[in-house]
Motif scaffolding. Structure first.
Motif, short mmCIF file in Angstrom:
data_model
loop_
_atom_site.label_atom_id
_atom_site.label_comp_id
_atom_site.label_asym_id
_atom_site.label_seq_id
_atom_site.Cartn_x
_atom_site.Cartn_y
_atom_site.Cartn_z
N ARG A 158 74.85 -38.83 31.46
CA ARG A 158 74.59 -39.95 30.56
C ARG A 158 74.17 -39.46 29.18
N ALA A 159 73.49 -38.31 29.13
CA ALA A 159 73.07 -37.73 27.85
C ALA A 159 74.17 -36.88 27.23
N HIS A 160 75.36 -36.86 27.84
CA HIS A 160 76.53 -36.12 27.35
C HIS A 160 76.28 -34.62 27.33
N LEU A 161 75.45 -34.15 28.27
CA LEU A 161 75.27 -32.71 28.41
C LEU A 161 76.40 -32.08 29.20
N TRP A 162 77.09 -32.89 29.99
CA TRP A 162 78.31 -32.45 30.67
C TRP A 162 79.17 -33.67 30.94
N GLU A 163 80.42 -33.46 31.26
CA GLU A 163 81.37 -34.56 31.42
C GLU A 163 82.02 -34.49 32.80
N PRO A 164 81.35 -35.00 33.82
CA PRO A 164 81.95 -34.97 35.16
C PRO A 164 83.08 -35.99 35.27
N ALA A 165 83.98 -35.73 36.19
CA ALA A 165 85.04 -36.70 36.46
C ALA A 165 84.43 -37.96 37.08
N THR A 166 85.18 -39.04 36.99
CA THR A 166 84.69 -40.31 37.53
C THR A 166 84.40 -40.20 39.03
N ALA A 167 85.25 -39.46 39.74
CA ALA A 167 85.03 -39.27 41.18
C ALA A 167 83.72 -38.53 41.42
N ALA A 168 83.41 -37.56 40.55
CA ALA A 168 82.15 -36.83 40.70
C ALA A 168 80.95 -37.74 40.43
N VAL A 169 81.11 -38.67 39.50
CA VAL A 169 80.02 -39.62 39.23
C VAL A 169 79.72 -40.47 40.46
#
Length: 246
Positions: free
Chosen positions: A219-230
């Motif tokens: 949420r803080a844009h420290l990393w960008e996981p895939a939607t499935a990972a979310v």
């Protein structure tokens, strides 16, 4: 005669029951806290990634609903936990002359306060999603509500820090003056099985905390996981929190 075969002293079984109820209330309070943060963070992550305004609207509404449900749920579960914990301490004081429970109270209160701070910070970003969805009137109304909540929260935070500092100093003074209570050898919470269960609970809670922290980092844009990972992280946070039931 073995100690475990002796009749329990008056009130020992009642104290054991009160402790069990307090542990159950604590579990529910932390489940409500972690689940609220996880669901709210996930809804905002998905809303932030929505490619169109039409897709942003339901996710923005979901974020608002999650916040509206989280605040009373956290308040109610933490209130019940506090009431039951006080009952335990009062009864231990009556029986043993000192309360065995509550030694980690300052740390748990700090954890709960941090959870509230994170939840309120996430809630403060809710109007932005309605703005992205071109629902400007709703965004303006929510902005007023968020500003009022922010002022109230700052005041509550200052009062909490003063109250927490006083309580921590009182606990420290009592510990130095009287030491710990003699304990209760009849309490089923004691022994190897109880320690093994406590270790398992800590491991599960650590897993839930890692999942929630990963969602917050995304949420803080420290990393960008895939939607499935979310979705996987959300599931892990909810499942690991629930299965820690003591």
């Amino acid at each position: 005669m073995l100690l475990t075969e002796m009749a329990s002293p008056p009130g020992a079984e009642q104290v054991a029951g009160l402790r069990a109820r307090a542990r159950a209330a604590r579990h529910r309070a932390f489940v409500a806290l972690s689940a609220s943060i996880a669901v709210l963070t996930t809804a905002q992550l998905l809303a932030d990634r929505a490619p169109t305004r039409e897709q942003t609207v339901p996710l923005a509404v979901l974020s608002l609903v999650a916040l509206a449900a989280a605040l009373p749920a956290m308040t109610a579960t933490q209130y019940v936990w506090g009431v039951r914990a006080r009952l335990v301490r009062w009864r231990e004081q009556e029986l043993y002359g000192a309360a065995r429970s509550g030694g980690t109270r300052p740390f748990s209160r700090l954890a709960v306060a941090a959870g509230w701070a994170v939840t309120l910070l996430l809630g403060g970003t809710t109007p932005a999603f309605f703005d992205q969805a071109a629902l400007y009137a709703v965004a303006d109304d929510l902005s007023w509500a968020v500003e009022a909540l922010a002022v109230t929260s700052c005041g509550a935070g200052v009062l909490f820090l003063l109250w927490w500092s006083r309580d921590a100093l009182v606990l420290l003074a009592r510990a130095r003056r009287s030491g710990s209570s003699p304990g209760d050898p009849w309490d089923p919470g004691q022994g190897t099985r109880r320690r093994a269960a406590a270790l398992r609970t800590r491991v599960l809670w650590a897993g839930a905390a890692v999942a929630v922290a990963a969602l917050l980092a995304a949420r803080a844009h420290l990393w960008e996981p895939a939607t499935a990972a979310v979705y996987a992280l959300l599931t892990a946070a909810l499942v690991l929190g629930v299965v820690t039931d003591e």
